[in-house]
Design a protein around this motif. Structure first.
Motif, PDB file in Angstrom:
ATOM      1  N   ILE A 117       0.819  -1.204   0.000  1.00 47.94           N
ATOM      2  CA  ILE A 117       0.000   0.000   0.000  1.00 47.94           C
ATOM      3  C   ILE A 117       0.859   1.263   0.000  1.00 47.94           C
ATOM      4  CG2 ILE A 117      -1.679   1.320   1.330  1.00 47.94           C
ATOM      5  CD1 ILE A 117      -2.819  -1.374   2.241  1.00 47.94           C
ATOM      6  N   PHE A 118       1.878   1.312   0.826  1.00 45.26           N
ATOM      7  CA  PHE A 118       2.686   2.525   0.936  1.00 45.26           C
ATOM      8  C   PHE A 118       4.121   2.185   0.588  1.00 45.26           C
ATOM      9  CE2 PHE A 118       5.071   5.936   2.906  1.00 45.26           C
ATOM     10  CZ  PHE A 118       4.301   7.036   2.641  1.00 45.26           C
ATOM     11  N   GLN A 119       4.393   1.970  -0.682  1.00 44.56           N
ATOM     12  CA  GLN A 119       5.749   1.706  -1.120  1.00 44.56           C
ATOM     13  C   GLN A 119       6.461   3.040  -1.266  1.00 44.56           C
ATOM     14  OE1 GLN A 119       5.145  -0.530  -4.719  1.00 44.56           O
ATOM     15  NE2 GLN A 119       5.836  -2.364  -3.664  1.00 44.56           N
ATOM     16  N   THR A 120       7.581   3.166  -0.626  1.00 43.87           N
ATOM     17  CA  THR A 120       8.356   4.387  -0.733  1.00 43.87           C
ATOM     18  C   THR A 120       9.797   4.112  -0.334  1.00 43.87           C
ATOM     19  OG1 THR A 120       8.364   6.730  -0.200  1.00 43.87           O
ATOM     20  CG2 THR A 120       7.864   5.238   1.592  1.00 43.87           C
ATOM     21  N   ARG A 121      10.657   4.985  -0.727  1.00 44.70           N
ATOM     22  CA  ARG A 121      12.070   4.867  -0.379  1.00 44.70           C
ATOM     23  C   ARG A 121      12.292   5.433   1.020  1.00 44.70           C
ATOM     24  NH1 ARG A 121      11.866   6.424  -5.876  1.00 44.70           N
ATOM     25  NH2 ARG A 121      12.844   4.849  -7.183  1.00 44.70           N
ATOM     26  N   SER A 122      13.371   5.004   1.650  1.00 40.39           N
ATOM     27  CA  SER A 122      13.661   5.469   3.004  1.00 40.39           C
ATOM     28  C   SER A 122      13.871   6.981   3.039  1.00 40.39           C
ATOM     29  CB  SER A 122      14.873   4.740   3.570  1.00 40.39           C
ATOM     30  OG  SER A 122      16.011   4.976   2.781  1.00 40.39           O
ATOM     31  N   SER A 123      14.432   7.551   1.981  1.00 40.43           N
ATOM     32  CA  SER A 123      14.630   9.000   1.945  1.00 40.43           C
ATOM     33  C   SER A 123      13.293   9.731   1.894  1.00 40.43           C
ATOM     34  CB  SER A 123      15.512   9.400   0.763  1.00 40.43           C
ATOM     35  OG  SER A 123      15.045   8.805  -0.423  1.00 40.43           O
ATOM     36  N   GLU A 124      12.312   9.165   1.185  1.00 42.02           N
ATOM     37  CA  GLU A 124      10.980   9.761   1.153  1.00 42.02           C
ATOM     38  C   GLU A 124      10.312   9.634   2.521  1.00 42.02           C
ATOM     39  OE1 GLU A 124       8.972   7.805  -2.036  1.00 42.02           O
ATOM     40  OE2 GLU A 124      10.209   8.754  -3.559  1.00 42.02           O
ATOM     41  N   MET A 125      10.547   8.515   3.191  1.00 48.46           N
ATOM     42  CA  MET A 125       9.974   8.327   4.524  1.00 48.46           C
ATOM     43  C   MET A 125      10.573   9.323   5.511  1.00 48.46           C
ATOM     44  SD  MET A 125       7.544   6.316   4.432  1.00 48.46           S
ATOM     45  CE  MET A 125       7.330   6.600   6.172  1.00 48.46           C
ATOM     46  N   LEU A 126      11.852   9.603   5.374  1.00 48.87           N
ATOM     47  CA  LEU A 126      12.487  10.592   6.235  1.00 48.87           C
ATOM     48  C   LEU A 126      11.856  11.966   6.011  1.00 48.87           C
ATOM     49  CD1 LEU A 126      14.620  11.298   8.321  1.00 48.87           C
ATOM     50  CD2 LEU A 126      16.266  11.548   6.453  1.00 48.87           C
ATOM     51  N   LEU A 127      11.609  12.295   4.769  1.00 47.47           N
ATOM     52  CA  LEU A 127      10.949  13.560   4.453  1.00 47.47           C
ATOM     53  C   LEU A 127       9.537  13.592   5.048  1.00 47.47           C
ATOM     54  CD1 LEU A 127      11.418  16.196   2.861  1.00 47.47           C
ATOM     55  CD2 LEU A 127      10.257  15.099   0.961  1.00 47.47           C
ATOM     56  N   MET A 128       8.804  12.484   4.940  1.00 51.94           N
ATOM     57  CA  MET A 128       7.465  12.408   5.529  1.00 51.94           C
ATOM     58  C   MET A 128       7.537  12.595   7.037  1.00 51.94           C
ATOM     59  SD  MET A 128       4.810  12.306   3.637  1.00 51.94           S
ATOM     60  CE  MET A 128       3.686  12.242   4.998  1.00 51.94           C
ATOM     61  N   LYS A 129       8.537  12.001   7.672  1.00 53.99           N
ATOM     62  CA  LYS A 129       8.689  12.150   9.123  1.00 53.99           C
ATOM     63  C   LYS A 129       8.864  13.619   9.487  1.00 53.99           C
ATOM     64  CE  LYS A 129      11.236  10.685  13.189  1.00 53.99           C
ATOM     65  NZ  LYS A 129      10.222  11.342  13.976  1.00 53.99           N
ATOM     66  N   CYS A 130       9.651  14.338   8.721  1.00 52.39           N
ATOM     67  CA  CYS A 130       9.845  15.770   8.972  1.00 52.39           C
ATOM     68  C   CYS A 130       8.528  16.535   8.818  1.00 52.39           C
ATOM     69  CB  CYS A 130      10.893  16.345   8.028  1.00 52.39           C
ATOM     70  SG  CYS A 130      12.561  15.716   8.290  1.00 52.39           S
ATOM     71  N   ILE A 131       7.753  16.161   7.801  1.00 52.21           N
ATOM     72  CA  ILE A 131       6.467  16.830   7.573  1.00 52.21           C
ATOM     73  C   ILE A 131       5.496  16.495   8.700  1.00 52.21           C
ATOM     74  CG2 ILE A 131       4.466  16.939   6.019  1.00 52.21           C
ATOM     75  CD1 ILE A 131       6.505  16.519   3.692  1.00 52.21           C
ATOM     76  N   TRP A 132       5.437  15.220   9.102  1.00 49.25           N
ATOM     77  CA  TRP A 132       4.565  14.838  10.213  1.00 49.25           C
ATOM     78  C   TRP A 132       4.975  15.545  11.495  1.00 49.25           C
ATOM     79  CZ3 TRP A 132       5.100   9.267   8.232  1.00 49.25           C
ATOM     80  CH2 TRP A 132       3.971   8.909   7.481  1.00 49.25           C
ATOM     81  N   ASP A 133       6.273  15.589  11.774  1.00 49.67           N
ATOM     82  CA  ASP A 133       6.756  16.217  13.004  1.00 49.67           C
ATOM     83  C   ASP A 133       6.462  17.709  13.045  1.00 49.67           C
ATOM     84  OD1 ASP A 133       7.664  13.748  13.832  1.00 49.67           O
ATOM     85  OD2 ASP A 133       9.788  14.184  13.480  1.00 49.67           O
ATOM     86  N   ALA A 134       6.411  18.357  11.884  1.00 50.90           N
ATOM     87  CA  ALA A 134       6.141  19.797  11.836  1.00 50.90           C
ATOM     88  C   ALA A 134       4.716  20.102  12.290  1.00 50.90           C
ATOM     89  CB  ALA A 134       6.360  20.331  10.428  1.00 50.90           C
ATOM     90  N   GLU A 135       3.778  19.198  12.047  1.00 50.11           N
ATOM     91  CA  GLU A 135       2.370  19.341  12.435  1.00 50.11           C
ATOM     92  C   GLU A 135       1.700  20.589  11.856  1.00 50.11           C
ATOM     93  OE1 GLU A 135       2.104  19.005  16.675  1.00 50.11           O
ATOM     94  OE2 GLU A 135       2.718  16.903  16.645  1.00 50.11           O
ATOM     95  N   GLU A 136       2.321  21.198  10.878  1.00 51.17           N
ATOM     96  CA  GLU A 136       1.754  22.352  10.186  1.00 51.17           C
ATOM     97  C   GLU A 136       2.427  22.444   8.821  1.00 51.17           C
ATOM     98  OE1 GLU A 136       2.689  25.637  12.715  1.00 51.17           O
ATOM     99  OE2 GLU A 136       4.788  25.655  12.170  1.00 51.17           O
ATOM    100  N   GLU A 137       2.007  23.405   8.034  1.00 49.13           N
ATOM    101  CA  GLU A 137       2.629  23.583   6.718  1.00 49.13           C
ATOM    102  C   GLU A 137       4.127  23.825   6.889  1.00 49.13           C
ATOM    103  OE1 GLU A 137       0.602  26.754   4.754  1.00 49.13           O
ATOM    104  OE2 GLU A 137      -1.348  25.802   5.010  1.00 49.13           O
TER     105      GLU A 137
END
Length: 89
Positions: A2-22
């Motif tokens: 379902i959520f195939q992605t590279r580890s670098s993309e996951m790291l970017l997602m983690k940063c976006i999730w951690d920001a909790e805003e735009e």
């Protein structure tokens, strides 16, 4: 998967999730450099974001320049899907 992605993309997602805003690309670059010692070029981050947008995990919020990005999926949803996939194996 379902959520195939590279580890670098996951790291970017983690940063976006951690920001909790735009969050903007320059801010993402700063976080990646300072917290994770990743010195990605702007174009690299743009490519990662484009891939995440195609998968439906990030949306662009244009309120001037630079553009900001926001998660469209909760981190808990991603974790739940991964666990479901592991159960299916």
């Amino acid at each position: 998967m379902i959520f195939q992605t590279r580890s670098s993309e996951m790291l970017l997602m983690k940063c976006i999730w951690d920001a909790e805003e735009e969050i903007s690309i320059p801010h993402l670059m700063e976080i990646l450099r300072e917290q994770y010692r990743k010195d990605y070029k702007r174009i690299t981050i743009v490519i990662f974001i484009a891939r995440l947008q195609e998968k439906g995990y990030v949306k662009t919020c244009r309120k001037g320049s630079p553009s900001s990005f926001l998660s469209t999926k909760e981190e808990s949803e991603r974790i739940r899907r991964i666990l479901d996939e592991l159960d299916d194996e």
